[in-house]
Design a protein around this motif. Structure first.
Motif, PDB file in Angstrom:
ATOM      1  N   ARG A  55      -4.889 -11.456  -2.373  1.00  0.00           N
ATOM      2  CA  ARG A  55      -5.011 -10.445  -1.527  1.00  0.00           C
ATOM      3  C   ARG A  55      -6.533 -10.501  -0.994  1.00  0.00           C
ATOM      4  O   ARG A  55      -6.887 -10.175   0.287  1.00  0.00           O
ATOM      5  N   TRP A  56      -7.590 -10.842  -1.905  1.00  0.00           N
ATOM      6  CA  TRP A  56      -8.958 -10.748  -1.589  1.00  0.00           C
ATOM      7  C   TRP A  56      -9.431 -12.106  -0.923  1.00  0.00           C
ATOM      8  O   TRP A  56     -10.215 -12.142  -0.051  1.00  0.00           O
ATOM      9  N   ARG A  57      -8.822 -13.164  -1.512  1.00  0.00           N
ATOM     10  CA  ARG A  57      -9.030 -14.587  -0.993  1.00  0.00           C
ATOM     11  C   ARG A  57      -7.468 -15.107   0.059  1.00  0.00           C
ATOM     12  O   ARG A  57      -7.031 -15.799  -0.912  1.00  0.00           O
ATOM     13  N   PRO A  58      -7.356 -14.756   1.122  1.00  0.00           N
ATOM     14  CA  PRO A  58      -6.340 -15.147   1.792  1.00  0.00           C
ATOM     15  C   PRO A  58      -6.247 -16.635   1.801  1.00  0.00           C
ATOM     16  O   PRO A  58      -5.114 -17.335   2.015  1.00  0.00           O
ATOM     17  N   SER A  59      -7.189 -17.517   1.790  1.00  0.00           N
ATOM     18  CA  SER A  59      -7.342 -18.835   1.932  1.00  0.00           C
ATOM     19  C   SER A  59      -6.653 -19.385   0.652  1.00  0.00           C
ATOM     20  O   SER A  59      -6.095 -20.675   0.896  1.00  0.00           O
ATOM     21  N   LEU A  60      -6.298 -18.579  -0.490  1.00  0.00           N
ATOM     22  CA  LEU A  60      -5.600 -19.163  -1.364  1.00  0.00           C
ATOM     23  C   LEU A  60      -3.889 -19.453  -0.933  1.00  0.00           C
ATOM     24  O   LEU A  60      -3.400 -20.376  -1.487  1.00  0.00           O
ATOM     25  N   LYS A  61      -3.594 -18.673  -0.277  1.00  0.00           N
ATOM     26  CA  LYS A  61      -2.393 -19.052   0.469  1.00  0.00           C
ATOM     27  C   LYS A  61      -2.129 -20.314   1.430  1.00  0.00           C
ATOM     28  O   LYS A  61      -2.911 -20.315   2.212  1.00  0.00           O
ATOM     29  N   ALA A  62      -1.090 -20.958   1.146  1.00  0.00           N
ATOM     30  CA  ALA A  62      -0.742 -22.134   1.903  1.00  0.00           C
ATOM     31  C   ALA A  62      -0.468 -21.617   3.537  1.00  0.00           C
ATOM     32  O   ALA A  62      -0.022 -20.591   3.847  1.00  0.00           O
ATOM     33  N   GLU A  63      -1.030 -22.509   4.563  1.00  0.00           N
ATOM     34  CA  GLU A  63      -1.021 -22.353   5.968  1.00  0.00           C
ATOM     35  C   GLU A  63       0.458 -22.278   6.225  1.00  0.00           C
ATOM     36  O   GLU A  63       1.272 -22.982   5.676  1.00  0.00           O
ATOM     37  N   PHE A  64       0.589 -21.664   7.369  1.00  0.00           N
ATOM     38  CA  PHE A  64       2.007 -21.662   7.868  1.00  0.00           C
ATOM     39  C   PHE A  64       1.959 -23.126   9.038  1.00  0.00           C
ATOM     40  O   PHE A  64       1.065 -23.383   9.466  1.00  0.00           O
ATOM     41  N   ALA A  65       3.094 -23.826   8.667  1.00  0.00           N
ATOM     42  CA  ALA A  65       3.450 -25.029   9.438  1.00  0.00           C
ATOM     43  C   ALA A  65       4.028 -24.646  10.745  1.00  0.00           C
ATOM     44  O   ALA A  65       5.237 -24.659  10.746  1.00  0.00           O
ATOM     45  N   ALA A  66       3.280 -24.775  11.956  1.00  0.00           N
ATOM     46  CA  ALA A  66       4.015 -24.265  13.296  1.00  0.00           C
ATOM     47  C   ALA A  66       4.871 -25.328  13.993  1.00  0.00           C
ATOM     48  O   ALA A  66       4.483 -26.494  13.712  1.00  0.00           O
ATOM     49  N   GLY A  67       5.943 -24.891  14.045  1.00  0.00           N
ATOM     50  CA  GLY A  67       7.035 -25.949  14.641  1.00  0.00           C
ATOM     51  C   GLY A  67       7.654 -26.747  13.737  1.00  0.00           C
ATOM     52  O   GLY A  67       8.392 -27.649  14.062  1.00  0.00           O
TER      53      GLY A  67
END
Length: 382
Positions: A203-215
Motif C-alpha cells: 500500500r505504501w509502495r504501489p510499484s511493488l504491484k505488477a502493472e496492468f497489461a492493457a489489451g
C-alpha cells in the motif's frame, strides 16, 4: 551442481575407448545403484546407502527419454577393480538447427570419486572434442567447467547464464531466499507473518504491484495448450527445441516429479480479440515462489506477454517470480520494477557446426526451461 561436457559414445569408440583396458562405456541400468551412491557422495557428502527413490529417478530421467540410445546417453568409467569411480550424466533432446534435426545432449552432472577417480575423470574429460560434437550443452556449469568448455572450442551464452528475480512481496521473498541456508526463515509461520507486513508495504509502495497489461488477458490453461502454442512461436529461432508431443509429454511428466518447486502450470496470454499471443510454463508454490521455465510469444509482443505474466503471478499471491534470462526477452523483463539479476551458473555449449555456433552467439536460439536442467530434482532434492 558441477557439470562437464559430454562426448558421444561413438566418438569415444573412435578414440579407442570403451574396451576393458580404458573402461569407459555407456551407462547401463545395472549401474544405477553405484551411480546413485557416487552422486550422494560427491554432491551430498553422504557415504551411506542410497534410497530407491533416487535410483528410480535416475532411471526415469537418464533412460526414459523418447530419444534415448546408448550412444546418446550417459557414460561411466570403471577402475581396474570394476568399480565406477566417475561418470557424466546426460539427457538426449531433439533440436532443430537451421531446418535440420539433431539429437543434442543436456549435460547434467560430472561426478568424480575424489582422488581415486581422478584418472577416470581425466579420461572422460579427454573425450571432449568440439570438432566432433553435434550439440552438447549445460545450463549450470561451474567456472572450472566453463573454462574446460571454452578451451575445448565451446562457447558460453552470457544472458542464459543469468537468473532474473521479480519481487512482489519483498520481505517474504527475502526470507525465501535466505531460507536456502536457514530453513527456519522459509517456514510457513515466518512467511505468513511477513505477509502481513508486505501488505502494508504494497500500500505504501504501489510499484511493488505488477502493472496492468492493457489489451491483454491471462488464463490458466493446460500443458497441452502450451504445447499447441509452442511450435508456431518457436519458428522465429533458427535453433530451437523440436518438441514432438511424445517428447514434450515425457519432459512435462519428469518435470512434474519436482514437487519441491510446486505444481507445474501453464498460463496463456490473449489479446482482446481472444487470440493467443503468448504462453508461459512455471512451477508454482502457493504464496511462495513461481519458478518460470519457459516464456513464448509472437514476435513484437514480448512486453505485452511478460507484463501480463507478471500481473497474473502477482494476482495469484506469489511472493517472487524467477526465471532464466533469454536475450529476446531482456528488454521487456528489464522494464519491471523491483527486478534483480544474479549469475545462476554458466550456460555452456559445444558443437562442431559453425552455423549453430554463429546462431547461438547471435542470440538466434531458444533454449532453457524444459529444454535445460531447470526442472531436475537433482538440483533441489535428495
Amino acid at each position: 551442481m558441477t557439470v562437464e561436457l559430454l562426448q558421444a559414445r561413438s566418438f569415444a569408440a573412435a578414440e579407442g575407448y570403451g574396451d576393458r583396458k580404458t573402461s569407459i562405456r555407456a551407462m547401463e541400468r545395472v549401474d544405477l545403484p553405484a551411480v546413485a551412491r557416487l552422486f550422494n557422495k560427491v554432491f551430498r557428502q553422504r557415504h551411506r546407502g542410497t534410497g530407491d527413490d533416487l535410483i528410480r529417478y535416475l532411471e526415469a530421467v537418464f533412460f526414459g527419454s523418447p530419444h534415448y540410445a546408448p550412444e546418446h546417453g550417459s557414460i561411466v568409467h570403471e577402475n581396474s577393480d570394476g568399480r565406477i569411480d566417475s561418470a557424466i550424466l546426460s539427457v538426449p533432446m531433439e533440436f532443430t538447427v537451421n531446418g535440420r534435426r539433431t539429437v543434442a545432449r543436456l549435460l547434467c552432472a560430472f561426478m568424480v570419486d575424489g582422488r581415486a577417480g581422478a584418472a577416470g575423470a581425466a579420461r572422460l574429460a579427454r573425450t571432449v572434442r568440439a570438432a566432433r560434437q553435434e550439440m552438447c550443452f549445460s545450463d549450470s556449469s561451474s567456472p572450472v567447467s566453463a573454462d574446460h568448455c571454452t578451451a575445448g572450442g565451446g562457447i558460453i551464452l552470457p544472458i542464459q547464464s543469468l537468473e532474473w528475480r521479480r519481487a512482489f512481496r519483498p520481505l517474504a521473498a527475502a526470507a525465501l531466499l535466505a531460507g536456502r541456508k536457514m530453513p527456519l526463515l522459509a517456514s510457513r509461520p515466518v512467511i505468513g507473518a511477513l505477509g502481513w507486513v508486505d501488505r502494508v508495504l504494497r500500500r505504501w509502495r504501489p510499484s511493488l504491484k505488477a502493472e496492468f497489461a492493457a489489451g491483454c488477458s491471462t488464463e490458466a490453461s493446460s500443458l497441452d495448450a502450451f504445447f499447441e502454442c509452442a511450435a508456431p512461436m518457436l519458428e522465429r529461432f533458427s535453433v530451437r527445441p523440436n518438441w514432438s508431443k511424445r517428447e514434450f509429454d515425457w519432459l512435462a511428466s519428469v518435470a512434474s516429479l519436482n514437487r519441491s518447486l510446486g505444481t507445474l502450470q501453464c498460463g496463456i496470454v490473449r489479446s482482446d480479440d481472444g487470440r493467443a499471443i503468448g504462453a508461459f510454463l512455471f512451477f508454482g508454490k502457493a504464496k511462495r515462489a513461481a519458478h518460470v521455465l519457459n516464456i513464448l510469444c509472437e514476435a513484437g509482443r514480448e512486453l505485452d506477454v511478460t507484463t501480463a505474466m507478471f500481473r497474473s503471478i502477482d494476482k495469484d499471491g506469489y511472493a517472487v517470480a524467477a526465471g532464466m534470462g533469454q536475450p529476446f526477452l531482456m528488454n521487456a523483463i528489464s522494464r519491471q520494477r523491483w527486478l534483480s539479476f544474479r549469475h545462476r551458473g554458466y550456460f555452456c555449449m559445444v558443437t562442431r557446426h559453425a552455423d549453430l555456433k554463429e546462431a547461438a552467439l547471435a542470440n538466434d536460439i531458444y533454449i532453457g526451461g524444459l529444454a535445460s536442467e531447470s526442472w531436475s530434482r537433482l538440483l533441489t532434492d535428495f
